[in-house]
Design a protein around this motif. Structure first.
Motif, PDB file in Angstrom:
ATOM      1  N   PHE A  93       0.772  -1.273  -0.047  1.00  0.00           N
ATOM      2  CA  PHE A  93       0.128   0.049   0.016  1.00  0.00           C
ATOM      3  C   PHE A  93       0.968   1.306  -0.016  1.00  0.00           C
ATOM      4  N   PRO A  94       0.401   2.429  -0.729  1.00  0.00           N
ATOM      5  CA  PRO A  94       1.113   3.361  -0.774  1.00  0.00           C
ATOM      6  C   PRO A  94       1.647   4.226   0.620  1.00  0.00           C
ATOM      7  N   PHE A  95       2.808   4.827   0.836  1.00  0.00           N
ATOM      8  CA  PHE A  95       2.806   5.481   1.889  1.00  0.00           C
ATOM      9  C   PHE A  95       2.087   6.949   1.993  1.00  0.00           C
ATOM     10  N   SER A  96       1.791   7.370   3.226  1.00  0.00           N
ATOM     11  CA  SER A  96       0.989   8.652   3.294  1.00  0.00           C
ATOM     12  C   SER A  96       1.948   9.829   4.028  1.00  0.00           C
ATOM     13  N   TYR A  97       1.796  10.936   3.217  1.00  0.00           N
ATOM     14  CA  TYR A  97       2.574  11.975   3.600  1.00  0.00           C
ATOM     15  C   TYR A  97       1.548  13.177   3.996  1.00  0.00           C
ATOM     16  N   LYS A  98       0.609  12.840   4.518  1.00  0.00           N
ATOM     17  CA  LYS A  98      -0.497  14.148   4.802  1.00  0.00           C
ATOM     18  C   LYS A  98      -0.326  13.959   6.281  1.00  0.00           C
ATOM     19  N   GLY A  99       0.444  15.464   6.569  1.00  0.00           N
ATOM     20  CA  GLY A  99       0.677  15.834   8.128  1.00  0.00           C
ATOM     21  C   GLY A  99       2.111  15.556   8.367  1.00  0.00           C
ATOM     22  N   VAL A 100       2.141  16.140   9.611  1.00  0.00           N
ATOM     23  CA  VAL A 100       3.873  15.786   9.960  1.00  0.00           C
ATOM     24  C   VAL A 100       3.835  14.367  10.473  1.00  0.00           C
ATOM     25  N   LYS A 101       2.902  13.931  11.251  1.00  0.00           N
ATOM     26  CA  LYS A 101       2.929  12.625  11.841  1.00  0.00           C
ATOM     27  C   LYS A 101       3.007  11.376  10.783  1.00  0.00           C
ATOM     28  N   ASN A 102       1.975  11.503   9.897  1.00  0.00           N
ATOM     29  CA  ASN A 102       1.921  10.509   8.896  1.00  0.00           C
ATOM     30  C   ASN A 102       3.452  10.638   7.931  1.00  0.00           C
ATOM     31  N   THR A 103       4.206  11.800   7.919  1.00  0.00           N
ATOM     32  CA  THR A 103       5.375  11.916   6.941  1.00  0.00           C
ATOM     33  C   THR A 103       6.289  11.249   8.109  1.00  0.00           C
ATOM     34  N   PHE A 104       6.241  11.452   9.048  1.00  0.00           N
ATOM     35  CA  PHE A 104       7.433  10.984  10.006  1.00  0.00           C
ATOM     36  C   PHE A 104       7.310   9.210   9.991  1.00  0.00           C
ATOM     37  N   LYS A 105       6.235   8.919   9.935  1.00  0.00           N
ATOM     38  CA  LYS A 105       5.952   7.604  10.243  1.00  0.00           C
ATOM     39  C   LYS A 105       6.469   6.930   9.007  1.00  0.00           C
ATOM     40  N   SER A 106       6.263   7.489   7.920  1.00  0.00           N
ATOM     41  CA  SER A 106       6.444   7.101   6.536  1.00  0.00           C
ATOM     42  C   SER A 106       7.876   6.838   6.403  1.00  0.00           C
ATOM     43  N   VAL A 107       8.620   8.267   6.450  1.00  0.00           N
ATOM     44  CA  VAL A 107       9.898   8.368   6.384  1.00  0.00           C
ATOM     45  C   VAL A 107      10.753   7.172   7.256  1.00  0.00           C
ATOM     46  N   TYR A 108      10.289   7.162   8.626  1.00  0.00           N
ATOM     47  CA  TYR A 108      10.927   6.190   9.391  1.00  0.00           C
ATOM     48  C   TYR A 108      10.957   4.734   9.083  1.00  0.00           C
ATOM     49  N   THR A 109       9.693   4.299   8.451  1.00  0.00           N
ATOM     50  CA  THR A 109       9.410   3.051   7.972  1.00  0.00           C
ATOM     51  C   THR A 109      10.351   2.719   6.850  1.00  0.00           C
ATOM     52  N   LYS A 110      10.196   3.714   5.773  1.00  0.00           N
ATOM     53  CA  LYS A 110      11.325   3.396   4.664  1.00  0.00           C
ATOM     54  C   LYS A 110      12.678   3.434   5.002  1.00  0.00           C
ATOM     55  N   LEU A 111      13.238   4.130   6.316  1.00  0.00           N
ATOM     56  CA  LEU A 111      14.473   3.991   6.497  1.00  0.00           C
ATOM     57  C   LEU A 111      14.844   2.342   6.926  1.00  0.00           C
ATOM     58  N   LEU A 112      13.799   1.784   8.000  1.00  0.00           N
ATOM     59  CA  LEU A 112      13.864   0.629   8.610  1.00  0.00           C
ATOM     60  C   LEU A 112      13.781  -0.242   7.540  1.00  0.00           C
ATOM     61  N   ILE A 113      13.042  -0.197   6.047  1.00  0.00           N
ATOM     62  CA  ILE A 113      12.984  -0.939   5.169  1.00  0.00           C
ATOM     63  C   ILE A 113      14.356  -1.051   4.495  1.00  0.00           C
ATOM     64  N   GLY A 114      14.843   0.027   4.239  1.00  0.00           N
ATOM     65  CA  GLY A 114      16.400   0.098   3.620  1.00  0.00           C
ATOM     66  C   GLY A 114      17.496  -0.699   4.334  1.00  0.00           C
ATOM     67  N   LEU A 115      17.179  -0.580   5.649  1.00  0.00           N
ATOM     68  CA  LEU A 115      18.116  -1.194   6.569  1.00  0.00           C
ATOM     69  C   LEU A 115      18.153  -2.689   6.826  1.00  0.00           C
ATOM     70  N   TYR A 116      16.584  -3.238   6.793  1.00  0.00           N
ATOM     71  CA  TYR A 116      16.409  -4.535   7.150  1.00  0.00           C
ATOM     72  C   TYR A 116      15.855  -5.645   5.707  1.00  0.00           C
ATOM     73  N   SER A 117      15.878  -5.036   4.639  1.00  0.00           N
ATOM     74  CA  SER A 117      15.180  -5.887   3.673  1.00  0.00           C
ATOM     75  C   SER A 117      16.172  -7.271   3.314  1.00  0.00           C
ATOM     76  N   SER A 118      16.506  -8.061   4.059  1.00  0.00           N
ATOM     77  CA  SER A 118      17.239  -9.068   4.001  1.00  0.00           C
ATOM     78  C   SER A 118      16.539 -10.173   5.164  1.00  0.00           C
ATOM     79  N   GLU A 119      16.932 -11.589   4.829  1.00  0.00           N
ATOM     80  CA  GLU A 119      16.515 -12.616   5.585  1.00  0.00           C
ATOM     81  C   GLU A 119      16.695 -12.418   7.106  1.00  0.00           C
ATOM     82  N   LYS A 120      18.033 -11.889   7.401  1.00  0.00           N
ATOM     83  CA  LYS A 120      18.482 -11.895   8.721  1.00  0.00           C
ATOM     84  C   LYS A 120      18.000 -10.490   9.109  1.00  0.00           C
ATOM     85  N   GLY A 121      17.695  -9.564   8.215  1.00  0.00           N
ATOM     86  CA  GLY A 121      17.010  -8.263   8.658  1.00  0.00           C
ATOM     87  C   GLY A 121      15.881  -8.361   9.012  1.00  0.00           C
TER      88      GLY A 121
END
Length: 467
Positions: A93-121
Motif C-alpha cells: 500500500f502507498p505511504f501517506s505524507y499527509k501531515g507531520v505525523k504521517n510523514t514521520f511514520k513513512s520516512v521512519y518506515t522507509k529507513l527501516l525497510i532500507g536497513l532490514y530488507s534481508s532474511e537476517k534483517g
C-alpha cells in the motif's frame, strides 16, 4: 482431566469460523475445556453464552505498527528478489505524507525497510517488535490473566493481528504452547504473518507448502493441515430454505432466475459498481429477448461507501438488494465489522437459489462451487479507470491465483461486450467452471472441508502431547 484451551480472538475476523460454527461443540465433544480469550468488544458471554475471559487492555506499543509495516515490506522485497518476481511489490500500500505525523511514520518506515530488507534483517525486525510488545503494559496484563486461569494451550484464530503479539508473547514466556490459524487463502504470499507461534494450522497441503517456502524458520512438524471451518456451513442442510420460503423472506419473485452479484471492498475493486451496472445491462437485454432474470446484490460487509446507490436506483426493477449481510458494525475499522450467526443461513440460501455468482476475484467462487454453481470473474478495465485508481486486473496476477489447476476453474469475462453471451451460455448449461472449480476448491480448502473443526481439535490434542 480435561485440557483447558484458550481460543484467542485478537480481533473479530475469527468469530465467523470459531464462534458461529460448530467448532466449540466439536471441541467439547472431544473432551476439551474451552474458554474464549476475547480481545474484541463483542461479548461472547452475553451474546452466545460462552465462557470467556475479556481482554480490556487493547494497547499496542506506539512503534509496533511502524515496525510491522517495515517487516511486511521487507518480506515482500525479499520475496521479490528470492523468487525473481515483480508481483510482490504490488501487494504494498502507498505511504501517506499527509501531515507531520504521517510523514514521520513513512520516512521512519522507509529507513527501516532500507536497513532490514534481508532474511537476517527481517529476523531483527521481528525481535524488535517482540521487544517493544514486552514493554507494552498489555503484555503484563495478559500475563497476569494467563497466570490466573492457567490454560494448557492458546489457539489464536488469526495470524495477522498486531493486537495478538503481546498476548502470545506472554503465553510463550510462561511456557504455554501457542498455535495460530492462517486466516485466509491469500495471506501467506502477502507477508501477512504478524505473529510467531509454536505451531500453525493451515487449510491445505498447498498452504502448508507456502508457509514452509516463505518462512524457512518454520519447520515441517510445526504445520498441521486441518482445513478451515469457513466452508462447513455449506454442508449443513438444516440451513436450507425452500425456494418459496427464501423468496418470501427476501421479497423476491420466485418466478425469476437470479444471478448473485457479490460486492467487493473498495481497495480490491474501486470501480466495482460499474461491473454491477454492466451485469444489469446484460440482464436487461436478455430479458428483452424473453428471459426472466433478476440480480441479487450481496454487499461486501466491510464496504462503507455509497458508490453502488445510483446503479441500484437506476436498475431497481432488476437489482434486488437483500438486507445487508448479517454483520454488525461495532467500530470504524474493517476488523470491527463482526458477522452474526444468521449470516450463514443467508449465504447458504443465496448460493442455493442463485444460478451463479459474479464478482471481482472473490473467494465466493468456493462458496458457490460448494453448491455446484458457476462463478464469473470480471477481468476487464472500466472506462472510468484513471491515474490513481487501482486496476482490478492486477488481482489476477497475485500468487494465490496461480493455484488454479486450469484457467477453466473460473469463467473469466475479459470484455464487457461478451458478458451477455456468457450469462446466456451459463443459463443454458453450455458453460460452467464447476468441474474445474471443484479441483481448485480441493487445492485451496483441502480434501475434507466438512471435517475442519474436528481436524483442528485433533491437531491441538497432538500438540498437547508434545513436550
Amino acid at each position: 482431566m480435561k485440557k483447558k484451551v484458550f481460543v484467542f480472538f485478537p480481533d473479530g475476523v475469527g468469530l465467523r469460523n470459531f464462534a458461529f460454527t460448530d467448532f466449540k461443540a466439536v471441541g467439547e465433544q472431544m473432551g476439551f475445556d474451552i474458554t474464549y480469550w476475547n480481545n474484541t468488544i463483542f461479548s461472547l458471554k452475553d451474546n452466545l453464552g460462552f465462557k470467556e475471559v475479556k481482554i480490556d487492555n487493547h494497547q499496542i506499543h506506539p512503534l509496533t505498527p511502524i515496525y510491522s509495516r517495515a517487516r511486511k515490506r521487507a518480506e515482500l522485497n525479499v520475496s521479490r528478489d528470492k523468487f525473481n518476481d515483480e508481483v510482490y511489490p504490488t501487494y504494498k500500500f502507498p505511504f501517506s505524507y499527509k501531515g507531520v505525523k504521517n510523514t514521520f511514520k513513512s520516512v521512519y518506515t522507509k529507513l527501516l525497510i532500507g536497513l532490514y530488507s534481508s532474511e537476517k534483517g527481517i529476523g531483527k525486525l521481528r525481535h524488535k517488535i517482540d521487544d517493544l510488545e514486552r514493554k507494552n503494559p498489555k503484555y503484563a496484563y495478559c500475563k497476569a490473566q494467563l497466570e490466573l486461569h492457567k490454560p494448557d494451550l492458546i489457539f489464536c484464530t488469526t495470524q495477522r493481528a498486531t493486537q495478538s503479539i503481546s498476548a502470545l508473547l506472554a503465553a510463550k514466556d510462561l511456557g504455554i504452547p501457542t498455535v495460530a490459524f492462517v486466516y485466509s487463502w491469500d495471506n501467506v504470499p502477502k507477508a501477512m504473518q504478524v505473529v510467531n507461534t509454536d505451531y500453525y494450522c493451515v487449510w491445505s497441503d498447498h498452504m502448508k507448502r507456502e508457509v514452509l517456502q516463505y518462512y524457512p524458520f518454520i519447520k515441517e512438524p510445526q504445520v498441521f493441515v486441518t482445513g478451515t471451518p469457513q466452508f462447513e456451513p455449506h454442508y449443513d442442510i438444516s440451513l436450507k430454505q425452500s425456494r418459496e420460503d427464501f423468496c418470501k423472506t427476501h421479497n423476491l419473485d420466485s418466478s425469476k432466475k437470479y444471478i448473485c452479484y457479490s460486492g467487493d471492498d473498495e481497495t480490491t475493486s474501486p470501480l466495482d459498481q460499474y461491473y454491477l451496472e454492466d451485469l444489469a445491462n446484460a440482464v436487461r437485454r436478455l430479458n428483452a429477448k424473453g428471459e426472466n432474470l433478476g440480480i441479487i446484490y450481496r454487499k461486501c460487509p466491510v464496504d462503507f461507501t455509497d458508490r453502488y446507490n445510483a446503479v441500484i436506483e437506476n436498475n431497481k426493477d432488476i437489482i434486488e438488494v437483500l438486507n445487508p449481510p448479517i454483520w454488525k458494525q461495532i467500530g470504524s475499522q474493517w476488523n470491527q465489522v463482526l458477522p452474526e450467526k444468521e449470516d450463514f443461513k443467508m449465504l447458504y440460501n443465496v448460493c442455493e437459489h442463485s444460478e451463479f455468482v459474479t464478482n471481482v476475484c472473490s473467494s465466493t467462487v468456493f462458496d458457490f462451487v460448494a453448491h455446484d454453481k458457476p462463478c464469473v470473474y470480471y477481468n476487464y478495465e472500466q472506462p472510468q479507470l484513471k491515474k490513481g485508481i487501482r486496476d482490478i486486473g492486477q488481482n489476477y496476477n497475485y500468487v494465490h491465483f496461480r493455484s488454479m489447476p486450469s484457467p477453466e476453474a473460473a469463467v473469466f469475462c475479459t470484455d464487457k461486450n461478451d458478458l451477455e453471451d456468457l450469462v446466456k451460455q451459463i443459463l443454458d448449461g453450455q458453460l460452467s467452471n464447476v468441474e474445474e472449480g471443484k479441483k481448485w476448491y480441493e487445492v485451496i480448502v483441502g480434501e475434507r472441508p466438512l471435517e475442519a473443526s474436528k481436524q483442528i481439535w485433533k491437531a491441538l490434542a497432538v500438540i498437547l502431547t508434545i513436550k
